[in-house]
Design an enzyme around this catalytic site. Structure first.
Site, PDB file in Angstrom:
ATOM      1  N   LEU A  28      -9.280  -3.175   3.911  1.00 54.84           N
ATOM      2  CA  LEU A  28      -8.934  -3.891   5.145  1.00 54.84           C
ATOM      3  C   LEU A  28      -7.422  -3.944   5.356  1.00 54.84           C
ATOM      4  CD1 LEU A  28     -11.290  -7.017   4.653  1.00 54.84           C
ATOM      5  CD2 LEU A  28     -11.791  -4.929   5.949  1.00 54.84           C
ATOM      6  N   TYR A  40      -1.361   3.218  16.509  1.00 52.61           N
ATOM      7  CA  TYR A  40      -2.292   2.527  15.602  1.00 52.61           C
ATOM      8  C   TYR A  40      -3.641   3.253  15.589  1.00 52.61           C
ATOM      9  CZ  TYR A  40      -5.863  -0.987  14.420  1.00 52.61           C
ATOM     10  OH  TYR A  40      -6.956  -1.632  13.894  1.00 52.61           O
ATOM     11  N   ILE A  84      -1.529  -2.160   8.915  1.00 53.25           N
ATOM     12  CA  ILE A  84      -1.112  -2.661  10.220  1.00 53.25           C
ATOM     13  C   ILE A  84      -2.344  -2.624  11.125  1.00 53.25           C
ATOM     14  CG2 ILE A  84       0.412  -2.232  12.196  1.00 53.25           C
ATOM     15  CD1 ILE A  84       1.874  -3.157   9.595  1.00 53.25           C
ATOM     16  N   LEU A 103       0.824  -1.219   0.000  1.00 50.74           N
ATOM     17  CA  LEU A 103       0.000   0.000   0.000  1.00 50.74           C
ATOM     18  C   LEU A 103       0.854   1.263   0.000  1.00 50.74           C
ATOM     19  CD1 LEU A 103      -2.610  -1.263   2.599  1.00 50.74           C
ATOM     20  CD2 LEU A 103      -3.140  -0.597   0.235  1.00 50.74           C
ATOM     21  N   ASN A 154     -12.142   0.663  16.819  1.00 46.16           N
ATOM     22  CA  ASN A 154     -12.545   1.165  18.146  1.00 46.16           C
ATOM     23  C   ASN A 154     -11.380   1.863  18.842  1.00 46.16           C
ATOM     24  OD1 ASN A 154     -11.351  -0.779  20.463  1.00 46.16           O
ATOM     25  ND2 ASN A 154     -11.728  -2.002  18.647  1.00 46.16           N
TER      26      ASN A 154
HETATM   27  P1  NAI Z   1      -4.821  -8.485   9.716  1.00 46.65           P
HETATM   28  O1  NAI Z   1      -3.567  -7.947  10.321  1.00 46.65           O
HETATM   29  O2  NAI Z   1      -5.112  -9.924   9.884  1.00 46.65           O
HETATM   30  O3  NAI Z   1      -4.839  -8.149   8.149  1.00 46.65           O
HETATM   31  C1  NAI Z   1      -4.279  -6.979   7.602  1.00 46.65           C
HETATM   32  C2  NAI Z   1      -3.676  -7.332   6.264  1.00 46.65           C
HETATM   33  O4  NAI Z   1      -3.059  -6.139   5.741  1.00 46.65           O
HETATM   34  C3  NAI Z   1      -2.585  -8.413   6.369  1.00 46.65           C
HETATM   35  O5  NAI Z   1      -2.875  -9.499   5.517  1.00 46.65           O
HETATM   36  C4  NAI Z   1      -1.318  -7.695   5.939  1.00 46.65           C
HETATM   37  O6  NAI Z   1      -0.425  -8.496   5.185  1.00 46.65           O
HETATM   38  C5  NAI Z   1      -1.857  -6.532   5.113  1.00 46.65           C
HETATM   39  N1  NAI Z   1      -0.902  -5.431   5.070  1.00 46.65           N
HETATM   40  C6  NAI Z   1      -0.172  -4.935   6.095  1.00 46.65           C
HETATM   41  N2  NAI Z   1       0.677  -3.987   5.642  1.00 46.65           N
HETATM   42  C7  NAI Z   1       0.470  -3.871   4.318  1.00 46.65           C
HETATM   43  C8  NAI Z   1       1.046  -3.067   3.304  1.00 46.65           C
HETATM   44  N3  NAI Z   1       2.023  -2.195   3.565  1.00 46.65           N
HETATM   45  N4  NAI Z   1       0.595  -3.225   2.048  1.00 46.65           N
HETATM   46  C9  NAI Z   1      -0.380  -4.131   1.762  1.00 46.65           C
HETATM   47  N5  NAI Z   1      -0.960  -4.921   2.678  1.00 46.65           N
HETATM   48  C10 NAI Z   1      -0.541  -4.804   3.950  1.00 46.65           C
HETATM   49  O7  NAI Z   1      -6.011  -7.601  10.296  1.00 46.65           O
HETATM   50  P2  NAI Z   1      -7.568  -7.929  10.295  1.00 46.65           P
HETATM   51  O8  NAI Z   1      -7.960  -8.385  11.639  1.00 46.65           O
HETATM   52  O9  NAI Z   1      -7.909  -8.752   9.134  1.00 46.65           O
HETATM   53  O10 NAI Z   1      -8.177  -6.462  10.130  1.00 46.65           O
HETATM   54  C11 NAI Z   1      -8.452  -5.920   8.858  1.00 46.65           C
HETATM   55  C12 NAI Z   1      -8.629  -4.417   8.993  1.00 46.65           C
HETATM   56  O11 NAI Z   1      -9.669  -4.143   9.908  1.00 46.65           O
HETATM   57  C13 NAI Z   1      -7.384  -3.701   9.514  1.00 46.65           C
HETATM   58  O12 NAI Z   1      -7.276  -2.452   8.853  1.00 46.65           O
HETATM   59  C14 NAI Z   1      -7.692  -3.472  10.976  1.00 46.65           C
HETATM   60  O13 NAI Z   1      -7.048  -2.304  11.459  1.00 46.65           O
HETATM   61  C15 NAI Z   1      -9.197  -3.297  10.936  1.00 46.65           C
HETATM   62  N6  NAI Z   1      -9.824  -3.706  12.191  1.00 46.65           N
HETATM   63  C16 NAI Z   1      -9.963  -5.037  12.477  1.00 46.65           C
HETATM   64  C17 NAI Z   1     -10.577  -5.423  13.648  1.00 46.65           C
HETATM   65  C18 NAI Z   1     -10.843  -6.860  13.950  1.00 46.65           C
HETATM   66  O14 NAI Z   1     -11.473  -7.122  14.966  1.00 46.65           O
HETATM   67  N7  NAI Z   1     -10.403  -7.823  13.118  1.00 46.65           N
HETATM   68  C19 NAI Z   1     -11.032  -4.436  14.642  1.00 46.65           C
HETATM   69  C20 NAI Z   1     -10.805  -3.054  14.236  1.00 46.65           C
HETATM   70  C21 NAI Z   1     -10.240  -2.730  13.045  1.00 46.65           C
HETATM   71  C1  15L Z   2      -8.384  -3.791  16.384  1.00 47.55           C
HETATM   72  O1  15L Z   2      -8.354  -2.657  15.917  1.00 47.55           O
HETATM   73  C2  15L Z   2      -7.507  -4.865  15.868  1.00 47.55           C
HETATM   74  O2  15L Z   2      -7.282  -4.746  14.482  1.00 47.55           O
HETATM   75  C3  15L Z   2      -8.013  -6.262  16.182  1.00 47.55           C
HETATM   76  O3  15L Z   2      -6.957  -7.189  15.952  1.00 47.55           O
HETATM   77  C4  15L Z   2      -8.491  -6.355  17.616  1.00 47.55           C
HETATM   78  O4  15L Z   2      -7.415  -6.171  18.477  1.00 47.55           O
HETATM   79  C5  15L Z   2      -9.554  -5.304  17.866  1.00 47.55           C
HETATM   80  O5  15L Z   2      -9.110  -4.006  17.494  1.00 47.55           O
HETATM   81  C6  15L Z   2      -9.994  -5.245  19.334  1.00 47.55           C
HETATM   82  O6  15L Z   2      -9.940  -4.177  19.923  1.00 47.55           O
HETATM   83  O7  15L Z   2     -10.400  -6.294  19.836  1.00 47.55           O
END
Ligand code: NAI
Ligand code: 15L
Length: 265
Positions: free
Chosen positions: A69, A134, A72, A50, A110
């Protein structure tokens, strides 16, 4: 929709949405810096950092919607957050500006309000209280999206996801959990709404315990159906309740409020 771009498609949420969004668009363009496996017939796979402006410009071309999505997803060194979440978001919005403003769902978090206490109930007018770098990067993302909306009419749903996992895994998540199915239905509402604008939406299921008020976004017609409460008995039986004075019991952001500023190498 003809082509939906999903960034971060190799991540936890990306993988969950990849299988659940089959048929949502004719083509899913899946992108990540990490390995994406093998493409199905309705998929295009693009490896892309990205932080690479030229690559992101090409990535967005031809897409009608973007589920952003990628990035980091927890507290980390500032240099990593800077590349993926700040520069990466700027690159994405510049590409969207050039390529006809495809609607965007931005996975905010959040952790933009992590320093509110769990006994506080807030709505989207509450000032941000990020709990780490973050969280600050998500505040930046929300502000950047808002600027592109005011200046260029770029529509974005700023979804402050609580905890989107298969099921809640600790007591804090009984309030902030969003099921995968409810996220899918939210994605449907966001991309199918006749008019979206640039709303902040709390990404939570219909949990009995709530800290956040989504009433301002009723016009989207999103009705989350799941409820973390059904997991309470299982949680109580398997996990010790956090101490009442611990970050996990006091702050909406839980343990994130205790993260240090991570040193660069
Ligand atoms: P994750 O860490 O599993 O997935 C993020 C993906 O982004 C990874 O596959 C990673 O390789 C990719 N990535 C990281 N740096 C990159 C770069 N420079 N260029 C391209 N790709 C890159 O996180 P998850 O849990 O799947 O979350 C997805 C999104 O949702 C994130 O933006 C996260 O901040 C947000 N989020 C997720 C929550 C959750 O409960 N899963 C809660 C709040 C927000
Ligand atoms: C987030 O923002 C993170 O991406 C996820 O991995 C969880 O930690 C979530 O918040 C949370 O607060 O549970």
């Amino acid at each position: 929709m003809k082509r939906l771009l999903i960034t971060g498609a190799a991540g936890g949420l990306g993988r969950a949405m990849r299988s659940r969004l089959v048929g949502f668009a004719e083509t899913l363009r899946l992108s990540d810096i990490a390995d994406l496996g093998t493409a199905a017939s309705h998929e295009e796979l693009v490896t892309c950092d990205l932080g690479d402006a030229a690559a992101v410009m090409k990535l967005v071309e031809g897409c009608d919607g973007i589920l952003h999505l990628g990035g980091i997803s927890v507290e980390d060194k500032f240099s990593k957050i800077l590349n993926a979440n700040l520069l990466g978001l700027y690159n994405l919005y510049e590409a969207a500006r050039v390529h006809g403003h495809p609607r965007i769902l931005f996975a905010s978090s959040n952790h933009v309000v992590g320093f509110y206490r769990q006994d506080e109930h807030i709505d989207v007018k509450a000032p941000m209280k990020p709990d780490g770098l973050y969280g600050v990067s998500k505040c930046f993302g929300e502000a950047l999206a808002r600027m592109y909306f005011e200046k260029f009419g770029q529509e974005t749903a700023l979804v402050r996801i609580g905890s989107c996992f298969e099921k809640p895994v600790n007591h804090r998540m009984l309030s902030g959990w969003m099921s995968y199915d409810d996220f899918v239905s939210l994605i449907g509402c966001v991309f199918r709404a006749p008019m979206l604008g640039c709303p902040v939406i709390w990404g939570i299921s219909n949990n009995d315990s709530k800290w956040w008020d989504n009433s301002h976004a009723a016009y989207l017609g999103w009705k989350p159906k799941d409820n973390a409460e059904i997991y309470r008995a299982e949680l109580e039986a398997t996990i010790e309740r956090p101490a009442p004075t611990s970050a996990m019991a006091v702050y909406q952001g839980g343990k994130f409020v205790e993260d240090p500023i991570f040193a660069e190498d």
